[in-house]
Design a protein around this motif. Structure first.
Motif, mmCIF file in Angstrom:
data_model
loop_
_atom_site.group_PDB
_atom_site.id
_atom_site.type_symbol
_atom_site.label_atom_id
_atom_site.label_comp_id
_atom_site.label_asym_id
_atom_site.label_seq_id
_atom_site.Cartn_x
_atom_site.Cartn_y
_atom_site.Cartn_z
ATOM 1 N N GLY A 193 34.697 85.783 40.177
ATOM 2 C CA GLY A 193 35.314 86.176 38.921
ATOM 3 C C GLY A 193 35.990 85.004 38.244
ATOM 4 N N GLU A 197 41.012 86.695 37.654
ATOM 5 C CA GLU A 197 40.517 87.742 38.537
ATOM 6 C C GLU A 197 40.656 87.361 39.995
ATOM 7 O OE1 GLU A 197 37.070 89.782 35.693
ATOM 8 O OE2 GLU A 197 36.577 88.091 36.996
ATOM 9 N N ARG A 201 42.827 89.190 42.918
ATOM 10 C CA ARG A 201 42.280 89.609 44.210
ATOM 11 C C ARG A 201 43.110 89.048 45.361
ATOM 12 N NH1 ARG A 201 35.784 88.635 43.053
ATOM 13 N NH2 ARG A 201 35.567 90.246 41.428
#
Length: 443
Positions: A193, A197, A201
């Motif tokens: 990503g 992102e 995560r």
């Protein structure tokens, strides 16, 4: 003959599942497009074959091993091995021990008051919402979300007992963090990503790791209490301590219990409420029964449960029509012939329960025969309409009935259930009944 199915995708199938709205809906689409046996990609399993025909599935009855790779995403949660793929010889005694608690009357009776208090609290909150400005504006409640959260609170109490968990809401929240992170890894597309992102995560993974530590510490406190003299086997931890299980196995069992039951319980009750909303006459019968059994009380005592026959029938029928766990999975060790197809070894075989509820058409025909026989004897039971049935339409089977008014002379303990429907759930929910005069028997 080659097993039909969609073209292979570079993402391992996760994109197709996400586009369909989840694995269950994806399976429905595949069977509608390719027939009762279909091959598809599944994250964690490479090749999977779904069989939506009860006759064809007979060839798989001997399969007893779960596909380890399919459940590998859960491995980090466990210390002594993933219970989802526990070897058969080890699984049987472990399961018997759990059932001694989970299926035990003493355990159910002891925990029911706490379960009732949690349920009444949620019902009061829903009633508050209905009378608020939000309810007046028609804003819906998060039915399944609320019921899943309620189930998780109940299971937490059931697995851990009451006294040593000083902050049950924190335990529930920690479990939700762990579950969100690990399920996200299963269905997330493999492509990297953006920087934001990836940072998100990483934060999610850190929260999940901290939450897992908190959950294990909570279980350890309960274990210590049992070793310190507590002799209550009504919770899962107590039974495992008394059986001499190691702390790591006990922690794994609590995690597996919470994983296995919290979502399916919420889904089952959600479907039952939805189906009751579609069938007002059935709802009326359940309401009359509750008023008769409970009187002015808000909730049943344990001794009342066996008298709630209509309610039990509704719950069982809802789970048959809309299984809360819609599929199971096994692995082939050798090549397996299913109909005209050969399934290679190492394949994950999917069992879609919504499609293979055994003998639906036969069960409907049998119930029509039996109830007509009872009618000929003038037995006080529901009567099937005098038409040629079961009726088949749009790939479904339905039965139609004349409902007799409930009277005090009807023997409730021996009357046959009116849940003869042979309707499968779930490409879409059952349609509302066409009229009050002839109602398909869904519950």
């Amino acid at each position: 003959m080659e097993i039909p199915g969609p073209e292979w995708r570079a993402d391992g199938g996760s994109g197709a599942i996400a586009d369909a709205g989840g694995l269950h809906l994806y399976q429905l689409r595949l069977h509608a497009a390719y027939g009762p046996v279909v091959r598809f990609q599944l994250p964690g399993a490479d090749t999977a074959v779904s069989i939506a025909d009860p006759v064809l599935l007979e060839a798989t009855a001997h399969l007893d091993e779960r596909p380890e790779r399919l459940f590998a995403f859960l491995d980090p949660l466990f210390e002594t091995g993933n219970p989802q793929v526990m070897p058969v010889g080890e699984h049987a005694p472990w399961r018997r021990l759990l059932l001694s608690v989970l299926a035990g009357r003493a355990s159910h009776e002891q925990h029911l008051p706490h379960f009732t208090a949690l349920t009444v609290s949620l019902a009061d909150r829903w009633a508050e919402h209905a009378g608020s400005a939000e309810g007046d504006d028609g804003r819906p409640i998060g039915l399944q979300k609320d019921l899943t959260a309620l189930s998780l609170r109940m299971i937490c109490a059931y697995a851990l007992g009451g006294g040593e968990v000083t902050d049950p809401e924190r335990v529930v929240s920690a479990f939700e963090d762990v579950l969100t992170a690990h399920l996200g890894r299963l269905y997330r597309t493999p492509e990297p990503g953006t920087r934001e992102e990836e940072a998100g995560r990483n934060r999610e993974a850190e929260r999940a790791e901290a939450a897992l530590v908190l959950l294990r510490q909570a279980v350890d406190r309960v274990i210590a209490a049992h070793h310190g003299g507590r002799r209550d086997r009504s919770d899962v931890v107590g039974a495992l301590v008394e059986a001499g299980e190691e702390p790591a196995r006990i922690r794994d069992t609590v995690m597996a219990t919470m994983l296995a039951a919290h979502h399916t319980t919420g889904v089952a009750v959600s479907w039952a409420l939805y189906l009751l909303a579609l069938h007002p006459r059935t709802t009326e019968r359940v309401t009359e029964e509750l008023d008769r059994v409970l009187g002015t009380r808000a909730a049943p005592a344990y001794a009342d449960l066996r008298r709630l026959v209509q309610l039990e029938m509704v719950l069982k029928e809802a789970m048959r029509l809309c299984p809360p766990g819609p599929y199971g999975a096994r692995r082939t060790d050798t090549a397996l012939v299913v109909g005209a197809y050969e399934i290679p070894p190492g394949t994950t075989v999917f069992y879609p329960f919504w499609a293979v509820c055994p003998g639906q058409e036969q069960a409907a025909a049998r119930e029509i025969t039996v109830t007509r026989w009872l009618a000929a004897l003038d037995f006080p039971a529901v009567r099937p309409l005098a038409i040629d049935q079961p009726v088949h339409a749009a790939g479904r089977t339905a039965t139609f009935w004349e409902e007799l008014p409930l009277t005090s002379t009807a023997p409730p303990a021996t009357s046959p259930p009116s849940c003869a429907a042979s309707t499968t759930c779930p490409s879409r929910p059952p349609s509302p009944t066409p009229s009050d005069a002839s109602t398909p028997s869904y519950a």
